[in-house]
Design an enzyme around this catalytic site. Sequence first.
Site, short mmCIF file in Angstrom:
data_model
loop_
_atom_site.label_atom_id
_atom_site.label_comp_id
_atom_site.label_asym_id
_atom_site.label_seq_id
_atom_site.Cartn_x
_atom_site.Cartn_y
_atom_site.Cartn_z
N SER A 1 0.83 -1.20 0.00
CA SER A 1 0.00 0.00 0.00
C SER A 1 0.87 1.26 0.00
CB SER A 1 -0.86 -0.05 1.26
OG SER A 1 -1.52 1.14 1.47
N HIS B 1 -4.26 0.12 -4.89
CA HIS B 1 -3.71 -1.17 -5.33
C HIS B 1 -4.27 -1.41 -6.73
CE1 HIS B 1 -2.37 -3.10 -1.43
NE2 HIS B 1 -2.92 -1.98 -1.04
N HIS C 1 -5.68 -9.27 0.74
CA HIS C 1 -5.68 -9.27 2.20
C HIS C 1 -6.82 -10.12 2.75
CE1 HIS C 1 -3.86 -5.42 0.91
NE2 HIS C 1 -3.08 -5.55 1.97
N TYR D 1 -8.54 -9.29 5.29
CA TYR D 1 -9.66 -8.42 5.70
C TYR D 1 -10.61 -8.09 4.54
CZ TYR D 1 -6.85 -4.49 3.88
OH TYR D 1 -6.10 -3.67 3.08
N GLU D 2 -10.17 -8.33 3.31
CA GLU D 2 -11.06 -8.11 2.17
C GLU D 2 -12.10 -9.23 2.07
OE1 GLU D 2 -8.92 -6.54 -1.53
OE2 GLU D 2 -7.31 -7.40 -0.35
N ALA E 1 3.13 -0.99 4.14
CA ALA E 1 3.02 0.18 5.01
C ALA E 1 2.65 -0.36 6.38
CB ALA E 1 1.95 1.12 4.48
N MET F 1 -1.26 -5.28 8.34
CA MET F 1 -2.33 -6.24 8.01
C MET F 1 -1.96 -7.16 6.85
SD MET F 1 -5.47 -3.52 8.23
CE MET F 1 -5.48 -2.23 9.49
N SER F 2 -0.69 -7.31 6.57
CA SER F 2 -0.29 -8.15 5.43
C SER F 2 1.00 -8.90 5.78
CB SER F 2 -0.07 -7.27 4.19
OG SER F 2 1.04 -6.42 4.37
N ASN G 1 2.71 5.75 9.64
CA ASN G 1 2.05 6.50 10.72
C ASN G 1 2.52 5.91 12.04
OD1 ASN G 1 0.26 4.14 9.67
ND2 ASN G 1 -0.38 4.41 11.80
N HIS H 1 -6.47 5.94 6.56
CA HIS H 1 -5.84 5.32 5.39
C HIS H 1 -5.18 6.40 4.53
CE1 HIS H 1 -5.02 2.23 2.50
NE2 HIS H 1 -5.74 2.81 1.55
N1 HPA Z 1 -2.01 -0.49 11.93
C1 HPA Z 1 -2.21 -1.55 11.14
N2 HPA Z 1 -1.90 -1.57 9.86
C2 HPA Z 1 -1.34 -0.47 9.34
C3 HPA Z 1 -1.10 0.68 10.10
C4 HPA Z 1 -1.45 0.67 11.47
O1 HPA Z 1 -1.26 1.64 12.22
N3 HPA Z 1 -0.51 1.59 9.27
C5 HPA Z 1 -0.42 1.00 8.04
N4 HPA Z 1 -0.91 -0.25 8.08
#
Ligand code: HPA
Length: 279
Positions: free
Chosen positions: A32, A63, A85, A87-88, A115, A213-214, A237, A249
């Site tokens: 991402s 994506h 993912h 979560y999708e 990310a 998350m990946s 972040n 996001h």
């Molecule tokens: N948490 C989970 N997944 C993420 C984050 C986060 O803060 N930043 C980018 N992907």
Amino acid sequence: MKIQEQIKRILESAEYISAHLPPAETAIVLGSGVGPLVQIIQDQQALEYSEIPNFPQTTIPGHSGKLIWGRVHGRPVYAFSGRFHYYEGHAPETVILPMRILKPLGVKCLILTNAAGGINTAFQPGDLMLINDHINLSGYNPLRGENIPDWGPRFPDMSYAYDQEYSELLLEIGKEQGLCLHQGVYCGLSGPSFETPAEIRMLRILGADAVGMSTVPEVLAAHQMGIRILAVSCISNMAAGILEQPLSHEEVNETSRKVEQKFCALIEEFLRRLSNEHD
Ligand code: HPA
């Protein structure tokens, strides 16, 4: 899904790709916000995920869903622009389908990017982190179910999942390029909600430096198959509760865009040195 059906799908996808793209021994997964890494790839040929048998469409903005073949410093690579993912709503076997096809395609070296939220308070948004280990708190393991001895062992050893030689090389390049390149432990969760501040405090106690998350399911599948792995996070972040601001996001994508040039330069140099020193 029955194992025979899974194998059939993997081979169908791999056969389609090898019939339409030249071979490569290196694959990169563009996470991402680091999608623009495609800029460093020359002589590109691409397949839309929608045309590859059994590949679902990605549903995340940013994506694009393409498998690109091209060269970086003369070295042929496959670049996955877009990943699947959990979560999708994808099944675990779908999340790792792009990894399972690597073996029939003859890939030996895998570079994973993502990310991630920074948990280690010494990190800052825009820093990079070499993943040197992970904690799987996603709630699933994609290797569950019948095992095909062709893929690798039933009980894969995870002591050296992240290739040490690759990691040392990346850290060396990071130093040369004057980058803020940390190393640390990535914790993989299922998402899609970001974590709560209490969860982040817990993850810090558990020894995680970044959260995302990946990547973890991909590492499990690729490592089982004996593929050498380099994995790098862009700290997009600070994780929940560290700064007095909510997460979004958009922030993830914005920070990733800001560091995209240095991230590209790092991976490009890694691939150049791989061609020269480590084949
Ligand atoms: N948490 C989970 N997944 C993420 C984050 C986060 O803060 N930043 C980018 N992907």
